[in-house]
Motif scaffolding. Sequence first.
Motif, PDB file in Angstrom:
ATOM      1  N   ALA A  58       0.831  -1.204   0.000  1.00  0.00           N
ATOM      2  CA  ALA A  58       0.000   0.000   0.000  1.00  0.00           C
ATOM      3  C   ALA A  58       0.865   1.255   0.000  1.00  0.00           C
ATOM      4  O   ALA A  58       0.579   2.233  -0.702  1.00  0.00           O
ATOM      5  CB  ALA A  58      -0.919  -0.010   1.220  1.00  0.00           C
ATOM      6  N   GLY A  59       1.951   1.222   0.780  1.00  0.00           N
ATOM      7  CA  GLY A  59       2.825   2.388   0.862  1.00  0.00           C
ATOM      8  C   GLY A  59       3.508   2.688  -0.458  1.00  0.00           C
ATOM      9  O   GLY A  59       3.543   3.837  -0.909  1.00  0.00           O
ATOM     10  N   SER A  61       2.564   1.693  -3.455  1.00  0.00           N
ATOM     11  CA  SER A  61       1.547   2.069  -4.444  1.00  0.00           C
ATOM     12  C   SER A  61       1.177   3.539  -4.303  1.00  0.00           C
ATOM     13  O   SER A  61       0.970   4.236  -5.300  1.00  0.00           O
ATOM     14  CB  SER A  61       0.300   1.193  -4.277  1.00  0.00           C
ATOM     15  OG  SER A  61       0.597  -0.157  -4.528  1.00  0.00           O
ATOM     16  N   LEU A  62       1.120   4.013  -3.073  1.00  0.00           N
ATOM     17  CA  LEU A  62       0.799   5.421  -2.832  1.00  0.00           C
ATOM     18  C   LEU A  62       1.946   6.328  -3.269  1.00  0.00           C
ATOM     19  O   LEU A  62       1.732   7.329  -3.965  1.00  0.00           O
ATOM     20  CB  LEU A  62       0.496   5.639  -1.350  1.00  0.00           C
ATOM     21  CG  LEU A  62       0.162   7.080  -0.918  1.00  0.00           C
ATOM     22  CD1 LEU A  62      -1.117   7.540  -1.597  1.00  0.00           C
ATOM     23  CD2 LEU A  62       0.010   7.158   0.604  1.00  0.00           C
ATOM     24  N   VAL A  63       3.168   5.968  -2.904  1.00  0.00           N
ATOM     25  CA  VAL A  63       4.333   6.795  -3.221  1.00  0.00           C
ATOM     26  C   VAL A  63       4.612   6.815  -4.720  1.00  0.00           C
ATOM     27  O   VAL A  63       5.011   7.842  -5.279  1.00  0.00           O
ATOM     28  CB  VAL A  63       5.570   6.283  -2.451  1.00  0.00           C
ATOM     29  CG1 VAL A  63       6.836   6.988  -2.933  1.00  0.00           C
ATOM     30  CG2 VAL A  63       5.392   6.516  -0.963  1.00  0.00           C
ATOM     31  N   LYS A  66       3.390   9.577  -6.973  1.00  0.00           N
ATOM     32  CA  LYS A  66       3.832  10.930  -6.676  1.00  0.00           C
ATOM     33  C   LYS A  66       5.050  11.302  -7.515  1.00  0.00           C
ATOM     34  O   LYS A  66       5.630  10.480  -8.214  1.00  0.00           O
ATOM     35  CB  LYS A  66       4.173  11.060  -5.187  1.00  0.00           C
ATOM     36  CG  LYS A  66       3.069  10.630  -4.246  1.00  0.00           C
ATOM     37  CD  LYS A  66       1.844  11.518  -4.344  1.00  0.00           C
ATOM     38  CE  LYS A  66       0.797  11.091  -3.307  1.00  0.00           C
ATOM     39  NZ  LYS A  66      -0.419  11.937  -3.384  1.00  0.00           N
ATOM     40  N   SER A  81       7.115   0.962  -8.115  1.00  0.00           N
ATOM     41  CA  SER A  81       6.094  -0.093  -8.053  1.00  0.00           C
ATOM     42  C   SER A  81       6.609  -1.413  -8.615  1.00  0.00           C
ATOM     43  O   SER A  81       6.087  -2.477  -8.292  1.00  0.00           O
ATOM     44  CB  SER A  81       4.833   0.338  -8.805  1.00  0.00           C
ATOM     45  OG  SER A  81       5.114   0.531 -10.180  1.00  0.00           O
TER      46      SER A  81
END
Length: 266
Positions: A58-59, A61-63, A66, A81
Amino acid sequence: MQKERGNLPLALLLTLVASVILAPLPIVGHVLAAWLGSRRAGRSALVVGIVAAVLWGAGISLVSGKELSIGGTQVGLGPLSLLLPAICASLLAGSLFAYGGRWPILLGTVLVVAGAVWSGRDLQPVVGLIRQLRPAPARQTTSSASCPEHLEKLYTAAMLYADSWDGKLPPADRWEEALQETVSDRKYLHCPAAGDDGHGYAMNETLGGKSVQEVPSPSSTPLFFDSTLPGPNAHGGLHTLPVPGRHEGTNYAVYADGHSGPIAAK
């Protein structure tokens, strides 16, 4: 002997902290972190690996969605990713090793190898991202300093494209259109010193549509380079390099292994 119930929250916290600290050690760091933490979880050792893998996934995928500003330049973090298979597999493997037993250890070994192979085949975009994060060499003019940066952005975009198309590079005759969704900014399609005469870059026509794994001698095979051909979608050979070089007598290229540098006509 039946395993005792351990402290699951403490085990998970230890795993996450250790995995961050040991992250610079590819695969080994995450395996070791999960093994250290899961040993405190007793019968819940496998739960630690699963939860840690989900949180890391999750981390990242979020980063990866950006961009990071480096010296005034926006660097897309999307290639991170591509490390997910190796990281998640390593965390699960570490928990299996801590759980113990013949079959858990065998399964953990298979997971580590599979994750390393899966991420390893897509490693070039990550290498390209790391190169972009390095400080630019000092004492360069604006155009000569930013041209290698633009070319490295094109390389990263091409590797992301290849990841979605069975490892194949974009077609040489429409490479700009193909990279529209993976290039972080369309300005990178233009050489900063080309002016209004054209986009300034050409793709090596011999690599169009070719599998990344099939590129011969990646460290010496140019992928994109300065060219006198008009854009968009310019493609050809090194005979199209500007003479004299566009950047104070020097031309630049990004090679199939992701590094950029000066190139001379052959």
